[in-house]
Design a protein around this motif. Structure first.
Motif, short mmCIF file in Angstrom:
data_model
loop_
_atom_site.label_atom_id
_atom_site.label_comp_id
_atom_site.label_asym_id
_atom_site.label_seq_id
_atom_site.Cartn_x
_atom_site.Cartn_y
_atom_site.Cartn_z
N UNK A 1 3.01 5.25 2.21
CA UNK A 1 1.94 5.52 1.78
C UNK A 1 0.90 6.66 1.96
N UNK A 2 0.25 6.61 0.88
CA UNK A 2 -0.57 8.23 1.24
C UNK A 2 -1.91 7.80 1.11
N UNK A 3 -2.66 8.41 1.59
CA UNK A 3 -4.49 8.01 1.91
C UNK A 3 -4.71 8.53 0.57
N UNK A 4 -6.20 7.60 0.22
CA UNK A 4 -6.14 6.89 -1.30
C UNK A 4 -5.88 6.44 -2.30
N UNK A 5 -4.85 6.51 -1.10
CA UNK A 5 -3.84 4.58 -2.61
C UNK A 5 -3.53 3.55 -1.40
N UNK A 6 -4.25 2.66 -1.96
CA UNK A 6 -4.09 1.82 -0.83
C UNK A 6 -3.29 0.41 -1.74
N UNK A 7 -2.13 -0.13 -1.27
CA UNK A 7 -0.43 -0.78 -1.99
C UNK A 7 -0.96 -2.00 -0.91
N UNK A 8 -1.70 -2.98 -2.02
CA UNK A 8 -1.15 -4.60 -1.15
C UNK A 8 -0.42 -5.19 -1.72
N UNK A 9 0.30 -5.18 0.09
CA UNK A 9 1.87 -5.77 -0.11
C UNK A 9 1.91 -7.36 -0.74
N UNK A 10 1.21 -8.09 -0.67
CA UNK A 10 1.55 -9.41 -1.05
C UNK A 10 1.10 -9.46 -2.80
N UNK A 11 0.99 -8.01 -3.15
CA UNK A 11 1.39 -8.21 -5.10
C UNK A 11 2.97 -7.97 -4.83
N UNK A 12 3.56 -7.22 -3.65
CA UNK A 12 4.35 -6.07 -4.58
C UNK A 12 6.15 -7.32 -4.62
N UNK A 13 6.74 -7.56 -5.46
CA UNK A 13 7.79 -7.36 -6.11
C UNK A 13 8.59 -7.47 -5.18
N UNK B 1 11.96 -6.95 -4.88
CA UNK B 1 12.69 -5.53 -4.44
C UNK B 1 12.22 -4.76 -3.67
N UNK B 2 10.52 -5.10 -3.29
CA UNK B 2 9.86 -3.70 -2.95
C UNK B 2 9.24 -3.77 -2.01
N UNK B 3 8.94 -2.45 -1.01
CA UNK B 3 8.67 -2.66 0.41
C UNK B 3 8.02 -1.50 0.16
N UNK B 4 6.66 -2.07 1.19
CA UNK B 4 5.77 -0.72 1.86
C UNK B 4 6.49 -0.14 3.02
N UNK B 5 6.50 0.93 3.70
CA UNK B 5 7.05 0.93 4.94
C UNK B 5 6.15 2.00 5.46
N UNK B 6 5.71 1.82 6.35
CA UNK B 6 4.83 2.53 7.21
C UNK B 6 5.15 3.37 8.11
N UNK B 7 5.60 5.09 7.76
CA UNK B 7 5.69 5.74 8.29
C UNK B 7 4.03 6.24 7.79
N UNK B 8 3.84 7.60 9.45
CA UNK B 8 3.03 8.57 9.62
C UNK B 8 2.39 8.98 8.18
N UNK B 9 1.20 9.16 7.69
CA UNK B 9 0.61 10.13 6.24
C UNK B 9 0.53 11.44 7.29
N UNK B 10 1.41 11.95 6.61
CA UNK B 10 1.09 13.43 6.62
C UNK B 10 0.86 13.85 5.41
#
Length: 196
Positions: free
Chosen positions: A134-146, A148-157
């Motif tokens: 994740x990056x602040x200001x760049x929202x990803x809709x997990x439901x729309x991901x292929x 093979x693609x995963x959104x991980x929930x790492x802390x935003x630094x």
């Protein structure tokens, strides 16, 4: 024998900072990777070219930053390939050279939103797992991901190399933003004295 799950994280690392290392550490400890390989990108086709001297220094600093961590390694694979550096070529070279490993591409949410500008991006999605951090200001809709693609929930630094370069050029003490050996290297070599 089980394949070695290896995350591949390429970037300019100009310079590497604690945010990069926190992300790498998170991926190893929380996302099940055996190792994460960090790679300095010599020439990103979507960014301005850096000098060859800067390339060498960025590699040295990255090696210093991960020294002593058995799960986080550096690779200079991109410096053995034609330039500009295309991710698909790097991933194919890694797979050919290390058939015992499964490589997963690590990219930021900002890069995912412009992923369709990458060379052979559909082939990357089809043939390689991708983890988006994740990056602040760049929202990803997990439901729309292929699949093979995963959104991980790492802390935003919220640390950037640009911020660090600017701070150093202004004479600010940035030593807690960067691993100490890297900070000492920057100061001793007079890097980032001018704004870039």
């Amino acid at each position: 024998m089980q394949p070695i799950k290896t995350a591949f994280f390429s970037g300019t690392f100009n310079p590497v900072h604690t945010g990069h290392l926190i992300l790498a550490n998170y991926l190893c400890e929380y996302e099940g990777f055996d190792e994460i390989w960090l790679s300095v990108s010599p020439q990103n086709p979507l960014r301005e070219k850096l000098s060859s001297n800067n390339d060498r220094q960025r590699i040295e600093m990255l090696n210093m930053a991960v020294n002593g961590n058995s799960k986080i390694r550096t690779t200079d694979i991109e410096f053995t390939l034609p330039r500009p550096s295309y991710t698909i070529q790097t991933l194919e070279a890694l797979r050919k050279k290390h058939p015992e490993r499964i490589f997963t591409l690590i990219i930021g949410a900002d890069n995912w939103l412009s992923f369709n500008r990458w060379k052979d991006y559909n082939k990357i999605i089809e043939e390689y797992p991708i983890y988006i951090y994740p990056r602040r200001g760049y929202d990803i809709d997990e439901r729309s991901l292929p699949a093979n693609v995963k959104l991980c929930h790492a802390p935003i630094i919220e640390i950037s190399s640009t911020q660090i370069r600017q701070g150093i050029s202004e004479g600010k003490n940035m030593n807690y933003f960067i691993p100490r050996p890297v900070y000492d290297y920057i100061i001793n070599h007079g890097l980032y004295k001018n704004k870039d």
